[in-house]
Write a protein that holds these residues in place. Structure first.
Motif, short mmCIF file in Angstrom:
data_model
loop_
_atom_site.label_atom_id
_atom_site.label_comp_id
_atom_site.label_asym_id
_atom_site.label_seq_id
_atom_site.Cartn_x
_atom_site.Cartn_y
_atom_site.Cartn_z
N THR A 176 0.35 -1.23 0.31
CA THR A 176 0.65 -0.23 0.23
C THR A 176 0.60 1.39 -0.14
O THR A 176 1.80 1.23 0.27
CB THR A 176 -0.98 0.39 0.89
N TYR A 177 0.57 2.29 -0.77
CA TYR A 177 0.43 3.45 0.03
C TYR A 177 1.36 3.50 1.32
O TYR A 177 2.54 4.30 1.50
CB TYR A 177 -0.18 4.83 -0.76
N GLN A 178 0.07 3.19 2.05
CA GLN A 178 0.86 3.69 3.80
C GLN A 178 1.97 2.81 3.69
O GLN A 178 2.95 3.21 4.24
CB GLN A 178 0.06 3.82 4.27
N ALA A 179 2.20 1.78 3.67
CA ALA A 179 3.35 0.92 3.75
C ALA A 179 4.63 2.02 3.27
O ALA A 179 5.66 1.44 4.25
CB ALA A 179 3.20 -0.33 3.13
N PHE A 180 3.99 1.79 1.91
CA PHE A 180 5.64 2.50 1.14
C PHE A 180 6.32 3.94 2.13
O PHE A 180 7.05 4.13 1.91
CB PHE A 180 5.31 3.20 -0.51
N ARG A 181 5.42 4.34 2.21
CA ARG A 181 5.36 5.80 2.74
C ARG A 181 6.32 5.37 4.41
O ARG A 181 7.19 6.08 4.59
CB ARG A 181 4.19 6.82 3.07
N LEU A 182 5.65 4.47 5.23
CA LEU A 182 6.61 3.98 6.07
C LEU A 182 7.54 3.12 6.09
O LEU A 182 9.08 3.67 6.58
CB LEU A 182 5.79 3.15 7.23
N LYS A 183 7.68 2.65 5.22
CA LYS A 183 9.29 2.06 4.91
C LYS A 183 10.47 3.17 4.51
O LYS A 183 11.45 3.45 4.32
CB LYS A 183 8.86 1.18 3.93
N ARG A 184 9.67 3.90 3.58
CA ARG A 184 10.44 5.15 3.41
C ARG A 184 11.27 6.59 3.81
O ARG A 184 12.59 6.51 4.11
CB ARG A 184 9.93 6.47 1.21
N ASN A 185 10.34 6.46 5.18
CA ASN A 185 10.77 7.35 5.91
C ASN A 185 11.29 6.27 7.03
O ASN A 185 11.26 6.85 8.57
CB ASN A 185 9.39 8.43 6.89
N ASN A 186 11.93 5.13 7.38
CA ASN A 186 13.01 4.51 7.94
C ASN A 186 12.13 4.13 8.97
O ASN A 186 12.62 3.67 10.10
CB ASN A 186 13.85 4.52 8.38
#
Length: 68
Positions: free
Chosen positions: A28-38
């Protein structure tokens, strides 16, 4: 840790939208955002997919972005 600034540059250079990257990785976009933000780590498969989509060809560049 992900170097967010370098990752964002590669995404802009690719011309792809983040939603397209998420779909290709199966997250999901939310999962991507969390991973991108470490908050969470990208899996090795997700890193491989991003490298393919963003034309990251060298190990040095991959390490610089995903393992800084």
């Amino acid at each position: 840790m992900v170097n967010t600034e370098l990752l964002d540059v590669k995404i802009k250079e690719s011309g792809l939208k983040k939603s397209q990257l998420c779909k290709a990785m199966g997250i999901t976009y939310q999962a991507f955002r969390l991973k991108r933000n470490n908050v969470y780590a990208f899996t090795s498969q997700e890193v491989n997919t991003l490298c393919e989509l963003l034309n990251i060809r060298t190990m040095a560049e991959m390490k610089k972005i995903f393992f800084s």
